[in-house]
Design a protein around this motif. Structure first.
Motif, PDB file in Angstrom:
ATOM      1  N   ASP A   1       2.588   1.945  -3.264  1.00 24.15           N
ATOM      2  CA  ASP A   1       1.673   2.015  -4.414  1.00 24.15           C
ATOM      3  C   ASP A   1       1.889   0.869  -5.394  1.00 24.15           C
ATOM      4  O   ASP A   1       1.924   1.062  -6.609  1.00 24.15           O
ATOM      5  CB  ASP A   1       1.791   3.373  -5.135  1.00 24.15           C
ATOM      6  CG  ASP A   1       1.296   4.515  -4.284  1.00 24.15           C
ATOM      7  OD1 ASP A   1       0.266   4.354  -3.608  1.00 24.15           O
ATOM      8  OD2 ASP A   1       1.952   5.579  -4.281  1.00 24.15           O
TER       9      ASP A   1
ATOM     10  N   LYS B   1      -5.903  -0.036  -3.322  1.00 21.48           N
ATOM     11  CA  LYS B   1      -6.351   1.330  -2.993  1.00 21.48           C
ATOM     12  C   LYS B   1      -7.864   1.401  -2.903  1.00 21.48           C
ATOM     13  O   LYS B   1      -8.416   2.045  -2.006  1.00 21.48           O
ATOM     14  CB  LYS B   1      -5.854   2.333  -4.022  1.00 21.48           C
ATOM     15  CG  LYS B   1      -4.411   2.674  -3.904  1.00 21.48           C
ATOM     16  CD  LYS B   1      -4.033   3.718  -4.942  1.00 21.48           C
ATOM     17  CE  LYS B   1      -2.573   4.042  -4.869  1.00 21.48           C
ATOM     18  NZ  LYS B   1      -2.197   5.069  -5.833  1.00 21.48           N
TER      19      LYS B   1
ATOM     20  N   TYR C   1       0.813  -1.212   0.000  1.00 20.41           N
ATOM     21  CA  TYR C   1       0.000   0.000   0.000  1.00 20.41           C
ATOM     22  C   TYR C   1       0.851   1.268   0.000  1.00 20.41           C
ATOM     23  O   TYR C   1       0.621   2.158  -0.810  1.00 20.41           O
ATOM     24  CB  TYR C   1      -0.939  -0.032   1.208  1.00 20.41           C
ATOM     25  CG  TYR C   1      -1.928   1.092   1.271  1.00 20.41           C
ATOM     26  CD1 TYR C   1      -2.758   1.381   0.208  1.00 20.41           C
ATOM     27  CD2 TYR C   1      -2.058   1.856   2.425  1.00 20.41           C
ATOM     28  CE1 TYR C   1      -3.685   2.405   0.272  1.00 20.41           C
ATOM     29  CE2 TYR C   1      -2.985   2.871   2.505  1.00 20.41           C
ATOM     30  CZ  TYR C   1      -3.798   3.147   1.423  1.00 20.41           C
ATOM     31  OH  TYR C   1      -4.714   4.162   1.498  1.00 20.41           O
TER      32      TYR C   1
END
Length: 137
Positions: free
Chosen positions: A102, A133, A99
């Motif tokens: 990304d 996301k 996370y």
């Protein structure tokens, strides 16, 4: 970065409490056996190798470490198991790494999706078409 992490932490914590609501030692043993299967552990290690050694700023790393400790302690108190909290803490660390960097990985996304559906990941994971996301937002 820690704000993003707080969103993940809140969602993960809520889902985890629901997943642990009716857990007993027999279920824990089955979960641990399933997680030790080569199908699950090989996929976990492959996902981990992608993020192993990636740089994380100190503040973010401290936040992840703190939450992992909290996860371990709360699950240990609730279950008396030391293996289950270690696995779940490791899962949070893995999901966090993807996370904050990304990165997208279908298996890691399915890992989180399984937690968010109030299940402790083991064996085959629940599937989603969403991104990491999207699940956290």
């Amino acid at each position: 970065m820690t704000e993003k992490l707080n969103t993940l932490e809140t969602a993960f914590n809520y889902a985890l409490k629901a997943a642990l609501h009716h857990i007993d030692s027999e279920k824990i043993d089955k979960i641990l056996d399933n997680r030790d299967s080569s199908e699950f552990s090989d996929a976990w290690m492959k996902a981990y190798q992608t993020v192993d050694g990636k740089e994380i700023d100190e503040e973010t790393e401290d936040a992840i470490t703190q939450f992992r400790k909290e996860i371990f302690i709360s699950i240990f108190k609730a279950t008396g198991s030391s293996e289950l909290p270690a696995y779940i803490s490791d899962d949070f660390g893995l999901i966090s790494s993807y996370y904050i960097h990304d990165l997208e990985n279908t298996w890691v996304t399915d890992l989180l999706f399984t937690y968010l559906n109030h299940q402790i990941p083991q064996g085959e994971l629940m599937k989603t078409d969403k991104t990491l996301k999207e699940l956290i937002s």
